[in-house]
Structures are given as C-alpha cells and as structure tokens.
Design an enzyme around this catalytic site. Structure first.
Site, mmCIF file in Angstrom:
data_model
loop_
_atom_site.group_PDB
_atom_site.id
_atom_site.type_symbol
_atom_site.label_atom_id
_atom_site.label_comp_id
_atom_site.label_asym_id
_atom_site.label_seq_id
_atom_site.Cartn_x
_atom_site.Cartn_y
_atom_site.Cartn_z
ATOM 1 N N LYS A 140 0.839 -1.202 0.000
ATOM 2 C CA LYS A 140 0.000 0.000 0.000
ATOM 3 C C LYS A 140 0.880 1.259 0.000
ATOM 4 C CE LYS A 140 -0.372 -0.072 5.038
ATOM 5 N NZ LYS A 140 -1.146 -0.620 6.148
ATOM 6 N N TYR A 142 16.572 30.238 7.635
ATOM 7 C CA TYR A 142 15.454 31.064 8.105
ATOM 8 C C TYR A 142 15.584 31.380 9.589
ATOM 9 C CZ TYR A 142 12.740 30.557 3.811
ATOM 10 O OH TYR A 142 12.301 30.621 2.526
HETATM 11 C C1 LIG Z 1 -0.418 -1.687 6.862
HETATM 12 C C2 LIG Z 1 -1.100 -2.928 7.259
HETATM 13 C C3 LIG Z 1 -0.380 -4.117 7.488
HETATM 14 C C4 LIG Z 1 1.136 -4.177 7.495
HETATM 15 O O1 LIG Z 1 1.644 -3.674 8.706
HETATM 16 P P1 LIG Z 1 3.208 -3.680 9.048
HETATM 17 O O2 LIG Z 1 3.237 -3.279 10.463
HETATM 18 O O3 LIG Z 1 3.840 -2.676 8.144
HETATM 19 O O4 LIG Z 1 3.700 -5.050 8.815
HETATM 20 C C5 LIG Z 1 -1.097 -5.277 7.714
HETATM 21 N N1 LIG Z 1 -2.446 -5.264 7.743
HETATM 22 C C6 LIG Z 1 -3.167 -4.137 7.556
HETATM 23 C C7 LIG Z 1 -4.650 -4.194 7.614
HETATM 24 C C8 LIG Z 1 -2.525 -2.937 7.328
HETATM 25 O O5 LIG Z 1 -3.242 -1.826 7.169
#
Ligand SMILES: *Cc1c(COP(=O)(O)O)cnc(C)c1O
Length: 395
Positions: A37, A288
């Site tokens: 994702k 800045y």
């Molecule tokens: C992002 C996510 C994961 C993966 O999590 P990690 O801690 O990066 O391994 C797994 N399941 C869901 C539903 C997620 O949203």
C-alpha cells in the site's frame, strides 16, 4: 532530461530476499500477503510489486481500489486485496480488475454485488474478505452487526466469503494479552460464521510484528480449529525494517525476531548531492530566522533536499547526513527545497559529492528508525512521506 539530484535507490534484490526470509518463517504454517500500500511504503509500487511476485508472493495488499488498479497493471496474475474497502461507485473497477475487497459494511457488499451482477458474474465467483473489529475500533464489523454481513452470501449470489480478517494492533506488546483477547474474539466470530453455513477458506490476520514476534503458531491454532488456512500480512519487514518491540520482549525474544534482525536488509536509500560550498566567519547566521549561528569559522555545504521532498523540518539543527563517509550535522532550519550541513571537519568536500540522507556510506548507516526518533514519528511515516518528486530508481 537530467534531474535535480534528490533520489531514492531501490534494491529489488534485498526486497526479494526479505520476502523469501519472511515466507520461510511463515511456512508451512501460514501464507503471506505482501503489503504494498501507499506506493509500497514510498518505495515505488512499480518497482516493488513485481519483485515481490518474482520472489514467490501470490497475494498483494493495497489500500484503495486505485492502488489496486495500478498493482494489477504491473502484476497481471497476483491476487490483490484492497484493505481499505470499496467506496460508492468503485465496485465496477473491483470486478473489472479482479480485485478482492475487504468489506465490513452491508453497503460495501451491495456495491460489489451490484457490479458483479452487471458484469454477469457467475454465482460465488467474486471473493471478498470480511473484516472483524476485534478491539481496534477502526474498521471491521462488531459482534452485533456480524449476522447482517453473513446473509448476503446466498447460494445464487456472485459473492463468495473467501476469508475472515482482523488486524492485530498490539502484536509488539510483550505480554500478548491484547492479541490473546483478539484471537478469542476471532474464534467466537468464526463459530458464528460457520454456524450460518458459510465456508470461508482463510483466516487473514497479523502484520510484521505478529510474524516476527513469534505469533504464527497461536494464530494457526485458531485457524486450524475451524479448518482454515492462515494468512499474515507483513509490510514494514518486507522493506527491511524490524518493528520496534516492547523492551520487555527482549528477555524472551523469539528466534524469528533474532533471525529477522540479522537477515532483513534495507531496500531503500535516499540520496542527494552537494550543490555548493561556502566558508563563513564566526557569528554568521544560517537559514530562516538564523536559528544557527556559526560559533567559529565554518565550512558549509548546501544540499538539494528540503521538506517538500519529505525531509522533516524537525531534523533542522538535530540530525546529521552522510558526506564522504562522515556525519555532517544539519545547521539551521530545513527549507522547502534545500538544507545546509556543516562540513568543517570533513576533508575535501566538493560540489557534486553524494550525500546520504537514509542508507549507508562508508561504515556509517542512517536508518528510517533514526529519522523517526528525531522526527518524533515511526519508520512507516518516514518512508511514506518521501515526496513524489523524488525519483525512485532501481539499483
Ligand atoms: C499496513 C497494514 C499491514 C502491514 O503492517 P506492518 O506493520 O507494516 O507489517 C497489515 N495489515 C493491515 C490491515 C494494514 O493496514
């Protein structure tokens, strides 16, 4: 066209090794769904998803239908799970791209069922994964509404309940109490699912922390009790980072975690170059609002990276980058597109020298966890906010 020198290098070979290692921990008890994702945690979906599939993954996990469509274009054979669910009007894209949606609201089932009917889908030909809220109060159905979600799977419906899913949200805690309670809720819900006559095949559960934290067996036991296969969903570990565990874990660290610390390799390096150099007198202010003032004659290097590239402003005056194998402290505030580092102590720095923001140079290493500590966030956010204008290159 040659680009401004601020880029990310992706080692697909490391990603493939990481997948194989994690798959080795899971097997033969569980199958993996590789989480890609948010542009593969900022690593580039286009570079990473095909590499993970080459390493043997048959399932990928994305947030949205849009990400699913993109994943489908680079991975024509993979199963693709949309973990953030389907929004109104997206059912047609789910069906057309053979995506599998997580669902927890009747409206989501209706959306997909209507699209499946419109496409003339055969009975039980469109799989979905039903998410249970087992304590996180984020997404998933609660116990009271579970039955509402089971009735639409009638024998003539194009929908098929392929998996029951939940998210273990405290798998990094040492005592395992919360995870234990979640698994009890899953067990109770599965009894109700099977009592309703449905026959899912998979229990889809658990992130990197569950996998590395040695919880595969406990999860598999529940799955087996119901005749289900087990699926875990690692994200961060695929990209070479071990999640931070509760310190109390250290006393009884499971073998998976110890092995993971040795075997998992970082996939991403973030680099830039020295644009120009200047020598300044004591008393000269930098950046800045002059939050840094030279305390002595200093040599400063301008680097082509700023907060618009995803470098957190909190790092200004509080972090170092790597130049010629040495740590060069960031001086003054980070600008939108530029950062200044102190190279007074580093011999021979020249315009065009490579600068490492995240990754290794010589025997120095900067990790996403190092960034996270100073930025007061977590490695997941460090990776995902590396900006879209930073090119991702395969190496
Ligand atoms: C992002 C996510 C994961 C993966 O999590 P990690 O801690 O990066 O391994 C797994 N399941 C869901 C539903 C997620 O949203």
């Amino acid at each position: 066209m040659l680009r401004r020198p601020c880029w990310v290098e992706i080692r697909a070979q490391a990603l493939e090794n990481n997948f194989r290692f994690l798959n080795g921990i899971a097997a033969p008890h569980a199958e993996l769904l590789a989480i890609v994702k948010a542009n593969a945690y900022g690593h580039s979906l286009g570079l990473c998803a095909p590499a993970i599939v080459r390493a043997g993954a048959s399932w990928l996990g994305v947030t949205s239908v849009e990400e699913g469509v993109e994943a489908r274009s680079v991975c024509p054979e993979a199963r693709i799970l949309v973990i953030g669910g389907v929004f109104p009007g997206q059912g047609i894209d789910v069906v057309a791209n053979s995506l599998t949606s997580v669902i927890w609201e009747p409206s989501q089932l209706n959306e997909i069922e209507a699209a499946a009917h419109a496409a003339g889908a055969a009975p039980a030909s469109v799989p979905v994964h039903l998410e249970l809220d087992t304590g996180m109060s984020r997404q998933g159905t609660d116990e009271a509404h579970l039955d509402l979600l089971l009735t639409p799977f009638s024998p003539d419906s194009p929908l098929r309940l392929e998996a029951v899913m939940t998210h273990l949200f405290a798998a990094d805690e040492a005592d395992g109490r919360v995870t234990g309670e979640q698994l009890e809720r899953v067990d109770a819900a599965l009894k109700r699912v099977f009592a309703s006559g449905l026959r899912p095949e998979i229990l889809n559960i658990g992130n990197s922390a569950a996998l590395l934290g040695g919880q595969v067996h406990a999860i598999e036991e529940i799955a087996k009790r119901h005749g289900l296969g087990t699926m875990l969903r690692p994200g961060l570990a695929l990209y070479g980072l071990v999640p931070e565990f509760d310190p109390a874990f250290a006393a009884t660290e499971p073998q998976e975690l110890t092995q993971g610390r040795i075997q998992l390799q970082p996939v991403l390096s973030w680099k830039s170059k020295v644009v120009s150099l200047r020598s300044v007198k004591a008393g000269t202010s930098v950046g800045y609002n002059g939050t840094f003032v030279a305390t002595e004659p200093m040599r400063l290097a301008l680097i082509a990276v700023g907060y618009a590239d995803g470098l957190d402003r909190k790092l200004g005056n509080h972090f170092s980058l790597l130049v010629r194998g040495h740590r060069a402290p960031i001086v003054g505030r980070i600008s939108m597109d530029q950062t200044v580092v102190d190279v007074t102590e580093i011999e021979g720095v020249e315009p065009g020298d490579e600068v490492v923001l995240l990754g290794s140079q010589g025997n120095q290493v900067i990790t996403a966890a190092d960034h996270a500590k100073v930025s007061e966030t977590i490695p997941w956010e460090v990776f995902t906010r590396i900006g879209p204008r930073v090119a991702r290159l395969a190496v």
